[in-house]
Scaffold this active site. Sequence first.
Site, PDB file in Angstrom:
ATOM      1  N   GLU A 288       0.813  -1.217   0.000  1.00 62.00           N
ATOM      2  CA  GLU A 288       0.000   0.000   0.000  1.00 62.00           C
ATOM      3  C   GLU A 288       0.847   1.267   0.000  1.00 62.00           C
ATOM      4  O   GLU A 288       0.357   2.353   0.292  1.00 62.00           O
ATOM      5  CB  GLU A 288      -0.954  -0.003   1.202  1.00 62.00           C
ATOM      6  CG  GLU A 288      -1.906  -1.185   1.188  1.00 62.00           C
ATOM      7  CD  GLU A 288      -3.013  -1.086   2.222  1.00 62.00           C
ATOM      8  OE1 GLU A 288      -3.120  -0.049   2.910  1.00 62.00           O
ATOM      9  OE2 GLU A 288      -3.774  -2.054   2.345  1.00 62.00           O
TER      10      GLU A 288
ATOM     11  N   LYS B 281     -15.691  -1.329   3.757  1.00 62.69           N
ATOM     12  CA  LYS B 281     -15.042  -1.640   2.485  1.00 62.69           C
ATOM     13  C   LYS B 281     -16.113  -2.149   1.534  1.00 62.69           C
ATOM     14  O   LYS B 281     -16.656  -3.246   1.729  1.00 62.69           O
ATOM     15  CB  LYS B 281     -14.000  -2.747   2.699  1.00 62.69           C
ATOM     16  CG  LYS B 281     -12.759  -2.349   3.495  1.00 62.69           C
ATOM     17  CD  LYS B 281     -11.962  -3.599   3.825  1.00 62.69           C
ATOM     18  CE  LYS B 281     -10.547  -3.293   4.244  1.00 62.69           C
ATOM     19  NZ  LYS B 281      -9.871  -4.512   4.792  1.00 62.69           N
TER      20      LYS B 281
END
Length: 428
Positions: free
Chosen positions: A207, A339
């Site tokens: 990430e 999410k």
Amino acid sequence: MKKSSAITAVHGRQVWDSRGRPTVEAEVRLASGHVGRGMAPAGASKGRHEALELRDGGSAFGGLGVTQAVANVDGAIAAALRGADGLDRDAVDRLLIAADGTPNKVRLGANACIAVSMAVAHAAAAHEGVALHALLAGERVCVIPLPEIQIFGGGAHAGRRIDIQDLMVVCPGAASFAEALAWTAEIYGAAGEIMGERGQLAGVADEGGFWPAFESNEAALATLTQAIEKAGYRPVEQVGIALDIAASEFGRDGRYKLALEGRTLDRQDLVTLLMDWVGRFPILSLEDPLGEDDGEGFALLMAQCGTSLQIVGDDLLVSDSARVREAAVLGLANTVLLKPNQRGTLLEVRQAWETAQAAGMSGIVSARSGETEDVTIAHLAVGWGVPQLKVGSFSRSERMAKWNEVLRIAEALGPDVAFAGAGALKQG
Ligand code: PGA
Ligand code: ZN
């Protein structure tokens, strides 16, 4: 008369995500000629209770092909949605849920469904001539979220080099989103300098956070604290640490195996260790501090610090309304991670957020470790009034695209727009 515009076409295509793996993109066209697009992200440390990401299996791309999911967009999903009113987004999401017909999108795939659900939202916003966040907010006042930004990656995102998955910063002392990003840029730079000086600089993890070339989890915590101070910020008051422990990755049945430290802990030991870290480092938030099926452990931790510390359920809650309700009743967490691809429709994720709010819990809209240039989540956080946004680190454009989109949204909403700020981290 109520406005409407029928869906005339739904099209899927295979594109590539930030890890160079196949993913699903969907395009939805309305009778008015307006088009919307959505791209499915993908997790690495997925919760067991998440909706299913449909992958082809076999040998190509390590089994991660999405041929079937894309075919489902062009086939069953297009057939179910064609002719439906694209402006009635909830009704379209209900059609998606019904076309799949399983609790976890096992038939059509949550990756196929979420790409379409997001595409419908974008098409509707284009039809209305408004930005997506404004469409989602309706009459509600938009709030700019407090960003939660990774400085070091770890866990499943860094070959399990350290046990902790995300070492992030939050900036409760910042007066605006733009200022929080500016502070984070300084801290990210300082962390890179420290790693460079020690000869520990080894690129970045999934990430975009620095690769965790540490000897222990605590060394990572100490280095992050050092980076905050080196950049000139006061720990806790101005800048705090948020950790995603992602404990499901190294524990089950209440037993946790810390690979780096070569020891196995029971749930009480892990809670004690975490509380020790909270006492010694400027930690303000803990995500998935225990395993996804260790409700007992979560309850133990919440009883000790649930009124002073943010306890976030990701794998524990998987953006699921029913699991959020249960966690609220049992006192397992005080914040839900949201999410979209954990459920497969925006409707279901928004319902999880509404359930959390009704129960007095907070929320964080989150990206996945496998991302794309799609910036929908920036609009979800602002439009739904979710006080925090988690997107990964402060490098790599699949991450920066989202941070930069919030800057644009904040500017469009004007200087008086509310910033969630420190209030986002207050419990109760
Ligand atoms: P994932 O990680 O996308 O690999 O699940 C992100 C997170 O755990 O928050
Ligand atoms: Zn997580």
